[in-house]
Design an enzyme around this catalytic site. Structure first.
Site, PDB file in Angstrom:
ATOM      1  CG  ASN A  89      -1.550   1.338   1.493  1.00 44.13           C
ATOM      2  OD1 ASN A  89      -2.470   1.758   0.789  1.00 44.13           O
ATOM      3  ND2 ASN A  89      -1.068   2.048   2.506  1.00 44.13           N
ATOM      4  CB  SER A 142      -3.784   5.223  -8.304  1.00 41.50           C
ATOM      5  OG  SER A 142      -4.407   6.442  -8.675  1.00 41.50           O
ATOM      6  CE1 TYR A 155       0.232   7.968  -6.765  1.00 45.16           C
ATOM      7  CE2 TYR A 155      -1.330   8.530  -8.502  1.00 45.16           C
ATOM      8  CZ  TYR A 155      -1.058   7.951  -7.272  1.00 45.16           C
ATOM      9  OH  TYR A 155      -2.073   7.356  -6.554  1.00 45.16           O
ATOM     10  CB  ALA A 156       0.136   8.601 -14.220  1.00 44.30           C
ATOM     11  CB  ALA A 157       4.706   6.181 -15.348  1.00 42.47           C
ATOM     12  CB  SER A 158       4.852   4.690 -10.159  1.00 41.84           C
ATOM     13  OG  SER A 158       3.814   5.349  -9.465  1.00 41.84           O
TER      14      SER A 158
END
Length: 249
Positions: A89, A142, A155-158
């Protein structure tokens, strides 16, 4: 859903979604291992868990450090002798950074070293123990991994990578009797968004079909179901909980 005597590791378990997950699993009878960096927050969630269930094992660790990650597994096995559920998480939104900004790669390194690399290492280290218990992994991703947010490309790529890793891991570990699934929340009422002036809660509400955002406890309930024996046939799945963010035009 009962997790009596099951051993559940929750990274980032001292605040936000992680704290709600930790408390719910404690309530359901689990031996919870809460991983976090902030001692005060770890102490606070420990008290809350002990009020509804067993006192959890807390591990103060920086998951960006390999030795700390190894200690999470070692201390868990030393204390309980097994691992039944791993919940990846812990994560950060990172600093807002546009594609043409000079610090883009630095932002990438910061986010991926927290959001993704530890997931690979923890899953790798926990897998042999999960195979013995026929346990499972739940990765908290996410909707940012499905629909990116401008200025938060790292963030989006991770999160997209985390979701895809879960799919591959589910395929590989199925032969061992281990399930791997992903939960992809939309905006959730946590301090990450409460402290972010660019992504304030009222703005996030307006971007959902239900004109609301999720409570951490709602995410925890879905995680508990996926990790339970009731979801024994579920693996390689991605559960979206976003108040209709993705369906709003």
């Amino acid at each position: 859903m009962s997790f009596d005597n099951k051993v559940v590791i929750v990274t980032g378990g001292s605040a936000g979604i992680g704290a709600a997950i930790s408390k719910l699993f404690a309530k359901e009878g689990a031996n919870v291992v809460i991983v976090g960096r902030n001692e005060a927050k770890l102490e606070a969630i420990t008290k809350k868990c002990a009020q509804v269930g067993k006192k959890p094992l807390t591990v103060k660790a920086d998951i960006t450090k390999d030795e700390d990650v190894k200690q999470i597994i070692e201390k868990t096995v030393q204390k309980f002798g097994q691992i039944d559920v791993l919940i990846n998480n812990a994560g950060i939104l990172g600093t807002a950074c546009k594609i043409m900004d000079k610090n883009l790669v630095a932002a990438y390194d910061e986010v991926f070293n927290t959001n993704l690399r530890p997931v690979f290492l923890l899953t790798n280290l926990a897998a042999p123990y999960l195979a013995k218990t026929k346990g499972n992994v739940v990765n908290i991703s996410s909707i940012g991994g499905i629909r990116g947010t401008p200025a938060y490309s790292a963030y989006a790529a991770s999160k997209a990578a985390m979701t895809h890793f879960g799919t591959v891991a589910a395929f590989e570990l199925a032969v061992e009797g281990v399930r791997v699934n992903t939960v992809s929340p939309g905006p959730v009422e946590t301090e990450i968004f409460a402290n972010n002036k660019d992504l304030n809660i009222e703005l996030l509400k307006s971007r959902t079909a239900q004109n609301r955002i999720s409570a951490p406890e709602e995410i925890a309930e879905v995680v508990a179901f996926i990790a339970s024996d009731k979801a024994g046939s579920v693996t390689g799945s991605n559960y979206v909980i976003d108040c209709g963010s993705l369906v709003k035009k």
